[in-house]
Design a protein around this motif. Structure first.
Motif, PDB file in Angstrom:
ATOM      1  N   PRO A  16      -1.924   1.059   0.637  1.00 37.29           N
ATOM      2  CA  PRO A  16      -2.134   0.387   1.931  1.00 37.29           C
ATOM      3  C   PRO A  16      -3.174  -0.741   1.834  1.00 37.29           C
ATOM      4  N   PRO A  24       5.151  -5.437   7.467  1.00 39.64           N
ATOM      5  CA  PRO A  24       5.819  -4.565   8.438  1.00 39.64           C
ATOM      6  C   PRO A  24       5.871  -5.210   9.825  1.00 39.64           C
ATOM      7  N   VAL A  50       2.980   2.100  10.734  1.00 40.14           N
ATOM      8  CA  VAL A  50       3.602   2.466   9.455  1.00 40.14           C
ATOM      9  C   VAL A  50       2.767   3.503   8.725  1.00 40.14           C
ATOM     10  N   PRO A  51       3.377   4.590   8.322  1.00 43.30           N
ATOM     11  CA  PRO A  51       2.669   5.567   7.484  1.00 43.30           C
ATOM     12  C   PRO A  51       2.524   4.995   6.064  1.00 43.30           C
ATOM     13  N   VAL A  52       1.695   5.652   5.261  1.00 48.18           N
ATOM     14  CA  VAL A  52       1.616   5.247   3.854  1.00 48.18           C
ATOM     15  C   VAL A  52       2.938   5.590   3.159  1.00 48.18           C
ATOM     16  N   ALA A  53       3.460   6.756   3.456  1.00 45.44           N
ATOM     17  CA  ALA A  53       4.711   7.165   2.806  1.00 45.44           C
ATOM     18  C   ALA A  53       5.506   8.054   3.743  1.00 45.44           C
ATOM     19  N   ASN A  54       6.800   8.091   3.541  1.00 42.21           N
ATOM     20  CA  ASN A  54       7.674   9.001   4.275  1.00 42.21           C
ATOM     21  C   ASN A  54       8.120  10.174   3.406  1.00 42.21           C
ATOM     22  N   PHE A  76       3.927  18.035  -5.724  1.00 40.86           N
ATOM     23  CA  PHE A  76       2.632  17.830  -6.359  1.00 40.86           C
ATOM     24  C   PHE A  76       2.285  19.064  -7.169  1.00 40.86           C
ATOM     25  N   ALA A  78       9.139   0.308   7.914  1.00 39.53           N
ATOM     26  CA  ALA A  78       9.193   1.208   6.761  1.00 39.53           C
ATOM     27  C   ALA A  78       7.773   1.541   6.306  1.00 39.53           C
ATOM     28  N   ALA A  79       7.591   2.729   5.773  1.00 44.50           N
ATOM     29  CA  ALA A  79       6.276   3.135   5.275  1.00 44.50           C
ATOM     30  C   ALA A  79       5.875   2.224   4.108  1.00 44.50           C
ATOM     31  N   ASP A  80       4.576   2.096   3.894  1.00 44.66           N
ATOM     32  CA  ASP A  80       4.071   1.203   2.850  1.00 44.66           C
ATOM     33  C   ASP A  80       4.725   1.472   1.495  1.00 44.66           C
ATOM     34  N   LEU A  81       4.747   2.726   1.136  1.00 46.14           N
ATOM     35  CA  LEU A  81       5.244   3.093  -0.181  1.00 46.14           C
ATOM     36  C   LEU A  81       6.735   2.791  -0.303  1.00 46.14           C
ATOM     37  N   GLU A  82       7.480   3.116   0.730  1.00 50.10           N
ATOM     38  CA  GLU A  82       8.924   2.860   0.724  1.00 50.10           C
ATOM     39  C   GLU A  82       9.197   1.355   0.678  1.00 50.10           C
ATOM     40  N   ALA A 133      -0.606   6.022  -4.698  1.00 48.75           N
ATOM     41  CA  ALA A 133      -0.105   5.968  -3.312  1.00 48.75           C
ATOM     42  C   ALA A 133      -1.251   5.689  -2.356  1.00 48.75           C
ATOM     43  N   SER A 134      -2.401   6.304  -2.614  1.00 52.01           N
ATOM     44  CA  SER A 134      -3.482   6.202  -1.644  1.00 52.01           C
ATOM     45  C   SER A 134      -4.147   4.829  -1.658  1.00 52.01           C
ATOM     46  N   ARG A 143      -2.635  -4.988   2.129  1.00 51.54           N
ATOM     47  CA  ARG A 143      -3.244  -5.767   3.211  1.00 51.54           C
ATOM     48  C   ARG A 143      -4.333  -6.713   2.721  1.00 51.54           C
ATOM     49  N   LEU A 200      -4.083  10.698   2.147  1.00 52.47           N
ATOM     50  CA  LEU A 200      -3.537   9.353   2.362  1.00 52.47           C
ATOM     51  C   LEU A 200      -4.078   8.819   3.686  1.00 52.47           C
ATOM     52  N   LEU A 205      -0.541  10.440  -6.423  1.00 49.51           N
ATOM     53  CA  LEU A 205      -1.350  10.286  -5.205  1.00 49.51           C
ATOM     54  C   LEU A 205      -2.416   9.211  -5.335  1.00 49.51           C
ATOM     55  N   PRO A 227       2.441  -2.150  13.526  1.00 52.21           N
ATOM     56  CA  PRO A 227       3.741  -1.532  13.883  1.00 52.21           C
ATOM     57  C   PRO A 227       3.919  -0.090  13.397  1.00 52.21           C
TER      58      PRO A 227
END
Lengths: 510, 510
Positions: free
Chosen positions: A51, A16, B197-201, B206, A22-26, A47-48, A55, B186, A44, B195
C-alpha cells in the motif's frame, strides 16, 4: 521461455477509483499477470509494504518475482528499479567458499571472491566435522558459520559492486553432500556410516532469511541436490556445465578434488562413481603442494637447454612462489618425464641432469631456488612426491578405465572428456595425457571446466531451466560402487608407470 | 478425493541397506507417495528431525501432511499417531472471537469457546481500531492481540480435550475485512477511505508460526478471502454454509450483524450488497438489548390470557435475565403486534393491555419484573426501542426488496432464504415474517445458519474442497452498491409499518 531465477517487472497501475476498487495486491497481480502470466505467492512482509509503495510512487512500482517452486513476489519498490536485479552463486567447498555476484538483468558477472570456510576451525576434513556434530548445538554452529561466510562474501561483493546486499534476490549453493547438510542444519551423522544415507538428496528452495542469509529476506535460496553420500551438488553442477546430459553421444566427466568423481553417460543415462584419487593434487600430500591461490606456481616448463624450470605464479609478476598447485604438479611430472629427467618408474635418471640433486639421501628436483622463493628456502619436488603423484594418476586412470570398460566401451568412443575441479581450468590436457592420468585420445575432445561447481551455481541463477535440468540429472543418475577387485588392483599397479606399462595405450606419448 | 486440510499417514518403511540407500527424506516420501500421490514440501524443521524419528521407532512413523497450496509434511512423529489430528476453526469477530476444536480424523467437534476480542481495548468498533493503527507500532499490537486471543482459545480447548496444543495442525480464520487485515498485520488505512480498497482480498495460507500462532509451528493457517472492504470472509463463509453457490435455483442469504450483507445468486452468479441494518439487534441500541450470551433472554412468548411474557434465558433455568438478544427482540415485537398490544405503527394500543404502562411519560412493556431480573430492576421494552427495531426491520426489508427487484425477481422466485449471524440460529422465521423484516414466503424456504462464519471456518478445515469453493465464491461474487435513491427512501418509509403499509405483501400475517 527461460530466464533467471529472479526477475524484476516495472508496472504502471491505474490508481483505484470507485469504478475499479480492486484491492492493492490484486491490482498489482492483475498488472503483473499481463507481462508474466501465472499465480503468485506474496509473503506478508511484501504484502504489507505494497500500500505504501503504491501511494509513494503514483502507483508505479517494480516487483521482484522469484520463480522457485511457486512464483513469489519477493519485493516491491517504488518507481522503476528493474535494472537492479542481482544473484549470488556460491561454491561451498570443504576448504574454500567461493562466491560470484551476478547481474541477473544483464546476465553478467560483477565480481568473484573466495574465502576460507570458517568451519575449518572445527575440522579440516569432512569426517572431523561430522564427528564435531555429535555434540548438541555444534551442528547449529556449523550452520551459522556457513551462512556467516556466505554473508561476508555477499557483503564484500555488494560493496565492491556498489549495490545494497538486500538487492540480492537469490542465492544458489553448490557443495558436496556433507557441506549441503551442514549449511541446512541437517544432521550428517549417517553420511559416513553404512549404509551411508544422507537426510535428503533433493533440497530445493528455501527462504533466505530462514537460512540466516542476509540478502533480501524473502529471497530464494536454492541448494543443488546430491545423489547419496558420495556425489554432491558440486559434481552435478559439473555435469550441468559439461552439457553431457544433453548429448546423444556418450561423454565422460571427471571431477578431481580429494576424491575423483567420474560421471559417464548421455541424455538417456548417467552413471557416477567415486574413488579416492586426487589428494596429491590438492596440497598437503606433496611436500610443496598447495591449493590454487596467490603464491602458487600454476604452470611449469622445463627449459630443454638448461633443464631449469620456467614457471608462472598465481598473483602475477613480482609474487614470489610458495608452492605448486595441481596443474603445476601435472606439468612438472610430465616435463620431467618428457625431458628425460625421470624414467617410467618415476625415478631420477642417473647421472642426474641439471636441477636434480641428492639431499640428505633423498633425490629431488629444484623448482625454484631459495632466493626466488617466498619462504627463502628451495622449492623442490622429491622422488617421494613423484611417487605420490604417480599413485594419484594411476588410481584415476584405473578408475576411468574400469568404468569405461565395464560399460563395454573404449575411451575412443567418448564424444567429450571433461575435467572439472578448481585446478581443472589450468590443467594442460596434453600434460595430463603425458603422465598417463587421462587417456591418450584426441586432445580436442578434452574440455576443462574449471570450478564447475561455481559455474553450475551461476547457471542455476541465470537460467531457471537449469534448475530443472540439475534436478533431472540428480534423478536420472545412478551411483555405482567402484569394485575394488583383484582386477582393479592389478590394473592399478600396471598404471603406476609413466605413462603406462602398456605403452600401446599411449601411442602419442611414447 | 476430498478430505481435511491436514491429514496424518502412518508409514512402515524398510530400513536402509547397501542395496537401498535412499536418503531418509526420499525414503519417507517414497512410502508416503504410495498412499498419497504427489510432490511434497518438507520444511527444514521437519526434515531435520526425520533421521531421529526414523531410528527411534524402527522406521515406523506418522507424517502429518498439509494440503495447502502445495503439499507439505508439517510433522513427523515416531510410531502410529494417525488418530490424533486436530484443527482449530476461528470466527474472528470485532467483539467476540469464537473457536471450535475439531478432530479432523473423526470429523467431529471436540469443544467450542468464545472470548472477548482483546482489541476492544483499542476501539469498540472497526473505525476506532483503524484510527488506532495510524500510530506506528499499533497495527503490530493489534496483530499480536488477535493471535494471542486465538492462542488462548487454542490452549484452553486443547487442555479441555486432553490434547497438546502443538497437535493442532491447522487453523482457519473467518472474519470481516478489517479483522482479517489486523490479524495479518496488513494496514487497514484504505479500507475506510474512498475508494475503499483493502490491501488484499485473497490471503490464502500462512505458516502458523509466522502469524504468532502457538500451534504446530509449521501448521497451515488459512484466512478466508474477502470481497472489498465491506464483504468479509465471514459473509463468504455464510455463502459456503448455505450452499447457494451450488444450486441452479436462485437463493438469498442475509447475514445480520452491525450491517446486513445480502447475497443473492446461484452457481453461475452471485451478487452481494451491504446496508447498515442490524445495530438494533446487536445490543446497545435497544435499552435492554444485549448479545446472545448467558443471561440474555433468547425466546419470548406473550400469554394470550394474561398478556404477560413467558421467556427462556441463555444459560438455562435458574439464570436470571439481564436483557434480551436479537432473537428475543424479534419475538417480542412480533408477539406485541400479533397479540394486539401495539398497532401497525408500533404504538401501544390504548387503553393499555396488561404489562404495558407509562413510566415518566414513556410507554413501555414490562418483559420481566425487577424481582425476576438479575439487576433487580424491571426489564422493559419501550416505544423508543420499538421504533428502533422497526427502523432496522424496515431497512432490511427494503434492502432485500430493492436487490431482488433490481434483478427482475420476486421473493417467491427464491428457492431458499438463509439467515446468518450469531443470533440467526435462534431467530424464529415466522416471527421475523410477522414483523415484516423478511418477506412472507413459505416458511419451509427459511433456513437459519447460526454462526455461519464459524461453521464456514470449520468446513474449510474438514474439507479441502471447501477452500477451493470459498475462493471461487470470492472470485465470482460481485459487489453492488445499494443505491440510496429517493425510491429507496420512499420504500423504506413504507416498510416502517408492521408488517408493511402494503398489507397485500404479507397475506399470511394480516
Amino acid at each position: 521461455m527461460d530466464g533467471p531465477l529472479v526477475k524484476k517487472y516495472f508496472l504502471k497501475l491505474a490508481p483505484p477509483s470507485m469504478e475499479d476498487s480492486a484491492a492493492d495486491l490484486e491490482r498489482v497481480i492483475r498488472s503483473l499477470s499481463e507481462v508474466c502470466p501465472g499465480e503468485f505467492d506474496v509473503p506478508l512482509s511484501v504484502a504489507s509494504k505494497i500500500p505504501d509503495v503504491l501511494r509513494q510512487s503514483g502507483f508505479e512500482l517494480t516487483v521482484t518475482v522469484s520463480f522457485s517452486d511457486t512464483r513469489s513476489i519477493i519485493d516491491a519498490e517504488p518507481g522503476d528499479t528493474s535494472g537492479r536485479c542481482f544473484g549470488l552463486a556460491i561454491d561451498l567447498g570443504t576448504t574454500n567458499v567461493v562466491g560470484v555476484l551476478l547481474d541477473l538483468a544483464e546476465g553478467r558477472q560483477l565480481g568473484e571472491l573466495s574465502d576460507v570456510n570458517p568451519q575449518i576451525a572445527h575440522g579440516e576434513d569432512i569426517l572431523n566435522r561430522i564427528h564435531f556434530c555429535l555434540k548438541k548445538g555444534n551442528l547449529e554452529e556449523l550452520q551459522r558459520q556457513a551462512a556467516g561466510c556466505i554473508n561476508s562474501i555477499a557483503r564484500r561483493l555488494s560493496d565492491a559492486a556498489g549495490i545494497g546486499v538486500h538487492e540480492i534476490g537469490c542465492v544458489s549453493v553448490s557443495g558436496n553432500t556433507t557441506m549441503a547438510h551442514l549449511f541446512l542444519g541437517l544432521d550428517p551423522y549417517n553420511i559416513c556410516r553404512a549404509p551411508y544415507v544422507p537426510v535428503a538428496n533433493h533440497f530445493g528452495f528455501f527462504r533466505a532469511a530462514d537460512l540466516g542469509l542476509d540478502i533480501n529476506p524473502e529471497g530464494a535460496a536454492y541448494v543443488l541436490p546430491n545423489v547419496g553420500s558420495y556425489v554432491g551438488g558440486d559434481v552435478l553442477a559439473g555435469v550441468l556445465v559439461s552439457g553431457m546430459h544433453e548429448r546423444s553421444e556418450v561423454s565422460l566427466m571427471v571431477d578431481v578434488g580429494t576424491n575423483a568423481e567420474i560421471v559417464i553417460g548421455n541424455r538417456d543415462w548417467l552413471l557416477v562413481c567415486a574413488g579416492a584419487a586426487g589428494p596429491a593434487l590438492e596440497g598437503g600430500v606433496v611436500k610443496f603442494g598447495m591449493r590454487a591461490m596467490p603464491g602458487a606456481i600454476e604452470r611449469i616448463k622445463i627449459n630443454p637447454e638448461t633443464m631449469r624450470s620456467e614457471y608462472s605464479v598465481i598473483g602475477g609478476q613480482g609474487v614470489k612462489p610458495r608452492g605448486m598447485c595441481g596443474s603445476a604438479l601435472i606439468d612438472l611430472l610430465a616435463e620431467l618425464f618428457l625431458k628425460g629427467l625421470i624414467d617410467g618408474r618415476g625415478k631420477f635418471v642417473e647421472p642426474f641432469l641439471p636441477g636434480v640433486r641428492e639431499n640428505d639421501g633423498l633425490r629431488e628436483y629444484v623448482v625454484a631456488p631459495a632466493a626466488d622463493a617466498e619462504a627463502g628456502e628451495d622449492i623442490v619436488f622429491t622422488e617421494a612426491d613423484i611417487d605420490n603423484l604417480v599413485r594419484t594418476k594411476a588410481a584415476m586412470y584405473t578408475a576411468l578405465n574400469v568404468v569405461t570398460r565395464e560399460l563395454g566401451m573404449s575411451f575412443h568412443d567418448l564424444a567429450e572428456f571433461s575435467i572439472a575441479g578448481t585446478f581443472g581450468a589450468y590443467i594442460a590436457a596434453d600434460k595430463a595425457v603425458a603422465i598417463g592420468m587421462v587417456p591418450d585420445i584426441e586432445l580436442s575432445k578434452y574440455s576443462l571446466l574449471g570450478n564447475s561447481s561455481l559455474k553450475g551455481a551461476c547457471k542455476t541463477l541465470l537460467s531457471r531451466e537449469a534448475i530443472n535440468e540439475v534436478e533431472r540429472i540428480a534423478s536420472m543418475i545412478t551411483y555405482k560402487e567402484l569394485n575394488v577387485s583383484t582386477d582393479f588392483m592389478s590394473e592399478f599397479r600396471a598404471a603406476m608407470f609413466l605413462p603406462h606399462t602398456d605403452a600401446s595405450l599411449f601411442p602419442n606419448i611414447v
